[in-house]
Design a protein around this motif. Structure first.
Motif, PDB file in Angstrom:
ATOM      1  N   THR A   1      26.706 -39.294 -25.247  1.00 55.66           N
ATOM      2  CA  THR A   1      28.104 -39.700 -25.380  1.00 55.66           C
ATOM      3  C   THR A   1      28.795 -39.700 -24.026  1.00 55.66           C
ATOM      4  O   THR A   1      29.513 -40.645 -23.675  1.00 55.66           O
ATOM      5  N   ALA A   2      28.554 -38.654 -23.250  1.00 58.15           N
ATOM      6  CA  ALA A   2      29.175 -38.552 -21.929  1.00 58.15           C
ATOM      7  C   ALA A   2      28.702 -39.659 -20.998  1.00 58.15           C
ATOM      8  O   ALA A   2      29.505 -40.245 -20.267  1.00 58.15           O
ATOM      9  N   VAL A   3      27.417 -39.978 -21.040  1.00 54.26           N
ATOM     10  CA  VAL A   3      26.892 -41.054 -20.188  1.00 54.26           C
ATOM     11  C   VAL A   3      27.549 -42.382 -20.551  1.00 54.26           C
ATOM     12  O   VAL A   3      27.939 -43.152 -19.670  1.00 54.26           O
ATOM     13  N   LEU A   4      27.679 -42.649 -21.829  1.00 58.40           N
ATOM     14  CA  LEU A   4      28.321 -43.897 -22.246  1.00 58.40           C
ATOM     15  C   LEU A   4      29.765 -43.961 -21.752  1.00 58.40           C
ATOM     16  O   LEU A   4      30.205 -44.988 -21.221  1.00 58.40           O
ATOM     17  N   LEU A   5      30.501 -42.864 -21.889  1.00 60.91           N
ATOM     18  CA  LEU A   5      31.887 -42.837 -21.416  1.00 60.91           C
ATOM     19  C   LEU A   5      31.961 -42.983 -19.896  1.00 60.91           C
ATOM     20  O   LEU A   5      32.850 -43.664 -19.371  1.00 60.91           O
ATOM     21  N   VAL A   6      31.047 -42.354 -19.188  1.00 55.57           N
ATOM     22  CA  VAL A   6      31.020 -42.478 -17.730  1.00 55.57           C
ATOM     23  C   VAL A   6      30.719 -43.921 -17.332  1.00 55.57           C
ATOM     24  O   VAL A   6      31.321 -44.453 -16.393  1.00 55.57           O
ATOM     25  N   GLU A   7      29.823 -44.570 -18.040  1.00 58.22           N
ATOM     26  CA  GLU A   7      29.515 -45.974 -17.733  1.00 58.22           C
ATOM     27  C   GLU A   7      30.742 -46.862 -17.950  1.00 58.22           C
ATOM     28  O   GLU A   7      30.995 -47.771 -17.169  1.00 58.22           O
TER      29      GLU A   7
ATOM     30  N   GLU B   1      33.163 -30.085 -17.591  1.00 57.53           N
ATOM     31  CA  GLU B   1      32.988 -30.549 -16.205  1.00 57.53           C
ATOM     32  C   GLU B   1      31.506 -30.693 -15.876  1.00 57.53           C
ATOM     33  O   GLU B   1      31.093 -31.664 -15.244  1.00 57.53           O
ATOM     34  N   ARG B   2      30.697 -29.723 -16.302  1.00 57.07           N
ATOM     35  CA  ARG B   2      29.253 -29.792 -16.059  1.00 57.07           C
ATOM     36  C   ARG B   2      28.631 -30.970 -16.794  1.00 57.07           C
ATOM     37  O   ARG B   2      27.760 -31.657 -16.265  1.00 57.07           O
ATOM     38  N   LEU B   3      29.076 -31.192 -18.037  1.00 50.70           N
ATOM     39  CA  LEU B   3      28.554 -32.303 -18.828  1.00 50.70           C
ATOM     40  C   LEU B   3      28.863 -33.636 -18.161  1.00 50.70           C
ATOM     41  O   LEU B   3      27.995 -34.504 -18.045  1.00 50.70           O
ATOM     42  N   VAL B   4      30.084 -33.808 -17.685  1.00 49.83           N
ATOM     43  CA  VAL B   4      30.460 -35.069 -17.031  1.00 49.83           C
ATOM     44  C   VAL B   4      29.700 -35.226 -15.713  1.00 49.83           C
ATOM     45  O   VAL B   4      29.232 -36.328 -15.388  1.00 49.83           O
ATOM     46  N   ALA B   5      29.525 -34.146 -14.972  1.00 52.86           N
ATOM     47  CA  ALA B   5      28.762 -34.222 -13.720  1.00 52.86           C
ATOM     48  C   ALA B   5      27.313 -34.638 -14.006  1.00 52.86           C
ATOM     49  O   ALA B   5      26.755 -35.492 -13.298  1.00 52.86           O
ATOM     50  N   LEU B   6      26.721 -34.067 -15.027  1.00 51.94           N
ATOM     51  CA  LEU B   6      25.357 -34.440 -15.414  1.00 51.94           C
ATOM     52  C   LEU B   6      25.307 -35.888 -15.882  1.00 51.94           C
ATOM     53  O   LEU B   6      24.393 -36.641 -15.530  1.00 51.94           O
TER      54      LEU B   6
END
Length: 84
Positions: free
Chosen positions: A32-38, A70-75
């Motif tokens: 989920t975080a990767v998709l949002l970051v993209e 924060e760690r999840l978004v950084a990863l």
């Protein structure tokens, strides 16, 4: 780009089908975080409001502390950079 995202999500799904519940939850959170970051990275200039929106969406969906978010978004940012 879509093929890279598909491959990434396939790796999350395959890893999570045989994993413990905590590992499956982590795979869901990271995917989920990767998709949002993209989505955030679609615009070359990332604004602080965009990062706040990503953190807010993850906070609303998952019961994580600010440090964990924060760690999840950084990863997720590291995973997203590895797509290209």
């Amino acid at each position: 780009m879509l093929q890279s995202l598909q491959s990434l999500f396939d790796s999350f799904v395959s890893a999570s089908t045989s994993a413990a519940p905590a590992d499956r939850e982590h795979a869901l959170q990271l995917g989920t975080a990767v998709l949002l970051v993209e989505v955030m990275r679609a615009d070359p200039q990332i604004q602080p409001a965009e990062r706040s929106a990503v953190l807010g969406a993850l906070r609303a969906k998952f019961a994580l502390s600010s440090t964990e978010l924060e760690r999840l978004v950084a990863l997720a940012e590291q995973e997203a950079q590895g797509l290209y």
